[in-house]
Scaffold this motif. Structure first.
Motif, short mmCIF file in Angstrom:
data_model
loop_
_atom_site.label_atom_id
_atom_site.label_comp_id
_atom_site.label_asym_id
_atom_site.label_seq_id
_atom_site.Cartn_x
_atom_site.Cartn_y
_atom_site.Cartn_z
N SER A 161 0.83 -1.20 0.00
CA SER A 161 0.00 0.00 0.00
C SER A 161 0.87 1.25 0.00
N TRP A 162 1.89 1.23 0.82
CA TRP A 162 2.77 2.38 0.95
C TRP A 162 3.39 2.73 -0.40
N VAL B 77 0.77 4.06 -2.84
CA VAL B 77 0.37 5.42 -2.49
C VAL B 77 1.47 6.40 -2.91
N ARG B 78 2.71 6.04 -2.65
CA ARG B 78 3.84 6.89 -3.04
C ARG B 78 3.89 7.10 -4.54
N GLY C 87 1.43 7.21 -6.32
CA GLY C 87 0.25 7.97 -6.71
C GLY C 87 -0.81 7.13 -7.40
N ILE D 266 -2.83 4.79 -5.86
CA ILE D 266 -4.03 4.70 -5.02
C ILE D 266 -3.94 5.81 -3.99
N ASP D 267 -5.09 6.16 -3.38
CA ASP D 267 -5.03 7.24 -2.41
C ASP D 267 -5.29 6.78 -0.98
N HIS D 268 -5.62 5.50 -0.80
CA HIS D 268 -5.74 5.02 0.57
C HIS D 268 -5.20 3.60 0.66
N TYR D 269 -4.84 3.21 1.88
CA TYR D 269 -4.24 1.89 2.07
C TYR D 269 -5.24 0.78 1.77
#
Lengths: 443, 296
Positions: free
Chosen positions: B137-138, B141-142, B144, B146-149
């Motif tokens: 997830s991290w 997200v980094r 860009g 996805i916006d949530h875990y």
């Protein structure tokens, strides 16, 4: 009474006569008033003991336990081997020991363990009466878990406190001065915290400790219960549905992922600053306080502990883990074992041990409330009183194989999780739980 | 017949020499299996011997939503995981069979997931799938993307997929190395002849490799299915059967009911209920796959 040693019996009868009551009711009521509590057993010659207990949550516990044990060996010449097992592994081990009739003389187990095989355990009534009389009496919850048919079948060691752990500043930011004492306020607080981006999170996965603790509280707070006084399963009730409707509103305020949380998850999430309120023992606070990381040290100062809110039933309905020592009948040295238990529960040993456990475990006997561990840091104090308002997982019926089975099968957690996630309606979730629980209470 | 005469009798000696092995099998295999099966027909609880209740446990389990769900989970888990393990394992074996630089080193490295104790690798996956700290997830997200875990183990279907991925990761080396051993027994002369006849790589695979590999595949898949069907550690560490029992396998549910739950009889029945499925899997891969090998 055949399991008493002759001496035990004489002592009990003696006390009962003094109290001028019938021996049966004297066993754990009147004895508490005996001013000069005495208890003596003579350990068998050449006795050797094996003790199995759960592995410490904090080093000081194990150190002091072993130091006390060593002191006992030095005083009596009785060799004691103490084995430690992960806390969840003790239950199956104890059950197997009971089943096959051999194993450690004493096992320090959990919850309703002794009620699953009461006839395999030694009667500890005289010892419990003696300790109760000397140390201000046992809490009611200890009697519920420790006795069966007015006989003590296990010696409660303590309660692993489980309270709401929260960030004081985040609760304040959400517009509250501490955790509200009622369910409506609690829900508003959680909504407020979510709105501020500092959500709460309570485990809804198969988390034996944290998960069970809070869902039992929530059910009972609404007046729901698994069984009635006669042992009929009554989980499918309007009260349960009310609890489930409540959790449906509460769950969306949680940090994502609580459906998968097991016991350690909330600790990690809280310490990482991802979750600002959860339910836990004192361990989160200690991890922060003892950390070398300045950020965590700062967090420790911001951590508060609070009791769970009170629901429509109007009284505390908390549920926490209780641990108790059982002495198995297969033991070759029951008197030595009783003497060991007495020794470990006496203030000279118990107080330092309780202190070294730094609040992870709370006392079963009221006199130990005075232990300095509860006042040395005001953040410890709420854990002092955890035993007072506790209920047992067999509520409102007897503890036994059924209550243990229902909890081990996660029926309550599953029901709450089904409703919370919206996978089932509140009504359907309660019906499903009813069906599952009926199986356990049938026999 | 005197003892010395008896000891010279080949048949008797043979029987004598087999005794220790037979005793071992009897004590450590037949007895526990028999006991488990018997317990399944009783209402034994921990701390209390049971009485015979016939099929009651099975009848109850058949109507029990959680037991039925666990059966579905187990079949789904086994079907998906073994299929993918087979496909990827075969692919890996074919790659490893080529002349690669550092061949033996790479082959050793491939085995690593299999060597690491399951409980340990499960802990690694525990962190990979953690809702708050997942590296996956991290990373996403980094980047860009996805916006949530991702709630890997919190959503029933996602959780099923996640545990299957973990099982595949762990199981591939076993399949790959065994199939690689099989590949190496195929004589190169077949391929040389095929090349001379102008066969395409696909034809070589389809008409030489696959038929000659079938007996090995039968054995490997049998084991693979058995291991996957009876998986326990991975689930127990990752989810304990949660969320909402979506990842409970029959083995984990059997343990939960029998040992912490104390219902020995019911747990035993649940474990025994796995036997027909396992037997069917063995028979299928044994007869289904092996007969074709004989026909070649």
């Amino acid at each position: 009474m055949s399991n008493y040693t002759r001496r035990d019996l004489l002592k009990t009868l003696g006390a009962a006569t003094v109290a001028a009551a019938t021996p049966a009711s004297a066993l754990w009521t009147n004895m508490a008033h005996a001013a000069d509590a005495k208890y003596q057993v003579t350990p068998e010659k050449g006795a050797k003991l094996r003790v199995l207990r759960w592995k410490r949550f904090v080093q000081g516990d194990e150190d002091l336990w072993n130091a006390n044990t060593k002191k006992f060996t030095e005083k009596t010449g009785i060799e004691v081997r103490v084995d430690n097992e992960g806390w969840e592994d003790v239950r199956p081990k104890a059950a197997v020991a009971a089943n096959v009739g051999s194993g450690p003389d004493i096992i320090v187990g959990w919850f309703d363990d002794p009620h699953q095989y009461p006839d395999k355990l030694h009667d500890l009534t005289p010892l419990a009466n003696y300790l109760g009389a000397k140390y201000g009496g046992w809490y009611d919850i200890c009697k519920r878990y420790g006795t069966r048919d007015n006989k003590w079948i296990a010696l409660p060691l303590g309660i692993v406190g489980n309270l709401l752990v929260y960030r004081e500043s985040h609760v304040k930011a959400a517009g509250f001065d501490g955790v509200p004492k009622d369910l409506d306020g609690f829900l508003k607080l959680c909504k407020g915290m979510k709105a501020k981006g500092t959500p709460a999170g309570l485990a809804l996965g198969h988390a034996v400790g944290d998960g069970n603790d809070w869902v039992h509280w929530l059910l009972w707070a609404h007046g729901g219960k698994m069984v009635d006084e006669k042992g009929n399963v009554v989980i499918n009730s309007p009260e349960t549905v009310a609890a489930l409707d409540y959790i449906r509103e509460l769950y969306p305020t949680f940090v994502p992922g609580t459906l998968s949380w097991q016991d350690p998850h909330n600790n990690a999430a809280f310490l990482a600053g991802q979750c600002s309120m959860t339910n836990n023992g004192i361990s989160i606070y200690y991890a922060a306080k003892n950390s070398t990381d300045p950020k965590l040290k700062e967090m420790a100062a911001d951590i508060g502990h609070a009791h769970f809110p009170i629901g429509p039933v109007g009284k505390t309905t908390e549920f926490m883990q209780i641990t108790q020592a059982m002495l198995f009948k297969y033991s070759k040295f029951p008197n030595a074992a009783k003497e060991y238990l007495r020794f470990m529960w006496e203030q000279e040993q118990f107080n330092p041990w309780l202190e070294a456990s730094i609040g992870y475990v709370s006392q079963p006997l009221k006199a130990y409330e005075k232990n300095p561990v509860w006042t040395v840091d005001p953040k410890h104090t709420p854990f002092r009183d955890v035993a007072q308002g506790l209920m047992d997982n067999g509520h409102a019926y007897k503890l036994g194989a059924a209550s243990a089975g229902v909890m081990a099968d996660y029926i309550l957690i599953d029901m709450m999780a089904e409703a919370a996630s919206g996978q089932q309606t509140s009504k359907a979730a309660a019906e499903r739980a009813q069906k599952r629980a009926e199986r356990y209470y049938k026999i | 017949m005197s003892l010395s005469r008896l000891l010279e009798n080949r048949n008797f000696l043979g029987f004598l020499f087999m005794l220790p092995a037979a005793a071992l099998l009897l004590v450590f295999l037949t007895y526990p299996l028999g006991l488990g099966t018997w317990l399944g027909f009783t209402d034994a609880k921990i701390g209390r011997a049971g009485v015979w209740v016939g099929l009651e446990n099975y009848i109850y389990l058949f109507g029990d939503q959680v037991a039925r769900l666990s059966l579905f989970n187990t079949v789904f888990y086994t079907a998906v995981a073994t299929t993918v393990k087979f496909a990827l394992g075969l692919w890996l074996a074919l790659l490893l069979n080529k002349n690669l630089p550092f061949k033996s080193f790479i082959r050793a490295v491939i085995l690593l997931p299999y060597i690491v104790p399951t409980a340990l690798s499960a802990l690694a996956f525990w962190w990979i799938y953690d809702t708050q700290f997942s590296i996956v997830s991290w990373g996403l997200v980094r980047l860009g993307l996805i916006d949530h875990y991702i709630d890997f183990l919190g959503d029933p279907w996602l959780a099923r997929a996640s545990v299957i991925v973990a099982n595949i990761w762990r199981g591939i080396p076993f399949v790959a190395i065994c199939l690689l051993a099989g590949l190496q027994t195929i004589s190169p002369s077949y391929y040389e002849a095929a090349v001379l006849d102008g066969a395409t790589p696909w034809q070589m695979f389809r008409y030489i490799t696959l038929p000659l590999l079938t007996p090995i595949i039968a054995v490997v898949m049998t084991f693979s299915i058995l291991f996957t069907f009876t998986d326990f550690q991975l689930i127990y560490v990752l989810t304990r059967g949660g969320p909402l029992n979506a990842t409970h396998l029959m083995a984990t549910l059997s343990f939960q009911r029998a040992i912490p739950g104390g219902a020995l009889g019911e747990g035993a029945a649940l474990a025994t209920a796995m036997v027909p499925f396992l037997l069917a899997a063995i028979l299928f891969s044994y007869f289904g796959l092996q007969r074709r090998a004989w026909q070649q």
